[in-house]
Design an enzyme around this catalytic site. Structure first.
Site, mmCIF file in Angstrom:
data_model
loop_
_atom_site.group_PDB
_atom_site.id
_atom_site.type_symbol
_atom_site.label_atom_id
_atom_site.label_comp_id
_atom_site.label_asym_id
_atom_site.label_seq_id
_atom_site.Cartn_x
_atom_site.Cartn_y
_atom_site.Cartn_z
ATOM 1 N N ASP A 24 10.796 -30.975 100.382
ATOM 2 C CA ASP A 24 11.222 -32.361 100.216
ATOM 3 C C ASP A 24 12.634 -32.367 99.641
ATOM 4 O O ASP A 24 13.021 -31.449 98.907
ATOM 5 C CB ASP A 24 10.243 -33.171 99.354
ATOM 6 C CG ASP A 24 10.125 -32.682 97.931
ATOM 7 O OD1 ASP A 24 10.905 -33.147 97.069
ATOM 8 O OD2 ASP A 24 9.237 -31.852 97.652
ATOM 9 N N ASP A 108 6.035 -42.865 95.206
ATOM 10 C CA ASP A 108 6.278 -41.890 94.133
ATOM 11 C C ASP A 108 5.989 -42.539 92.779
ATOM 12 O O ASP A 108 6.733 -43.405 92.319
ATOM 13 C CB ASP A 108 7.737 -41.440 94.228
ATOM 14 C CG ASP A 108 8.079 -40.312 93.281
ATOM 15 O OD1 ASP A 108 7.391 -40.144 92.262
ATOM 16 O OD2 ASP A 108 9.063 -39.604 93.551
ATOM 17 N N GLU A 110 5.800 -41.694 89.081
ATOM 18 C CA GLU A 110 6.055 -40.798 87.966
ATOM 19 C C GLU A 110 6.737 -41.574 86.852
ATOM 20 O O GLU A 110 7.278 -42.652 87.079
ATOM 21 C CB GLU A 110 6.897 -39.597 88.394
ATOM 22 C CG GLU A 110 8.192 -39.941 89.098
ATOM 23 C CD GLU A 110 8.902 -38.697 89.610
ATOM 24 O OE1 GLU A 110 9.343 -37.904 88.764
ATOM 25 O OE2 GLU A 110 9.018 -38.536 90.836
#
Length: 209
Positions: A24, A108, A110
């Site tokens: 990625d 995502d 986080e």
């Protein structure tokens, strides 16, 4: 002939489900052919930035990955939580990559500017995921045990029907380290190496079972 057809189908299914390594990236990458030549078979490219804008390199990176022979390209969406418009962010990303050859959008999750109220975070994620689904997208979640614990609480299972991609930089392309959380008992993908360099490009290393 029938037996040969069955054998061919079994071989095809086994090949299709074979584990693969991939990368990625969060910046423009023009060396996917070199990366593919080193045995990495898929790419996940950043599509949306935490600043609230579509990544200007997302279309080029998708095209570069597919043209290099990658089996598939995925896109990840790093949400701008303070922007407080999860549906609009989803729409902007999907509009920007319309017609491109990608498989899935990973949201995502986080620790970065999330609310202290976990219920607000749960609603933000739900709204974003539902909007992506309404837009006809295949959706997955990128997160870890500890990020999920901090942001939503380990017991929240609101998106456990989606594929899970989790990070653990142990340089071990396997799920032997996985610990269940958030309703997930089996992951789909692991980010097993971070901040690596391949073909003079900065990448993270991933493994899909």
């Amino acid at each position: 002939m029938k037996a040969q057809a069955v054998l061919f189908l079994c071989i095809s299914l086994a090949f299709a489900s074979s584990p693969m390594k991939g990368v990625d990236v969060s910046q423009r990458t023009d060396v996917f052919s070199c990366i593919h030549g080193k045995g990495y078979k898929f790419a996940i490219v950043r599509g949306f930035q935490s600043s609230g804008y579509v990544d200007p390199n997302v279309v080029t990176n998708i095209d570069n990955a597919i043209n290099a022979g990658m089996s598939f390209a995925d896109v990840y969406l790093f949400p701008c939580v303070p922007c407080n418009n999860p549906k609009t962010q989803a729409q902007k990303l999907v509009d920007s990559i319309k017609g491109k050859n990608y498989k899935r959008i990973w949201v995502d999750i986080e620790k970065y500017h999330w609310h202290s109220d976990k219920s607000q975070n749960q609603q933000f994620i739900t709204d974003m995921v539902n909007e992506l689904k309404d837009l006809g997208q295949s959706v997955g979640i990128y997160t870890s045990y500890y990020n999920w614990e901090s942001i939503t609480g380990l017991d929240w299972k609101g998106v456990s029907d989606l594929p899970l991609w989790y990070p653990h930089y142990d340089n071990n392309p396997s799920f032997s380290d996985f610990k269940s959380f958030g309703g997930w008992t089996k992951p789909t993908m692991k980010q097993y190496g971070g901040n690596k360099e391949l073909c003079n490009a900065g990448v993270d290393l991933d493994w899909e079972s």
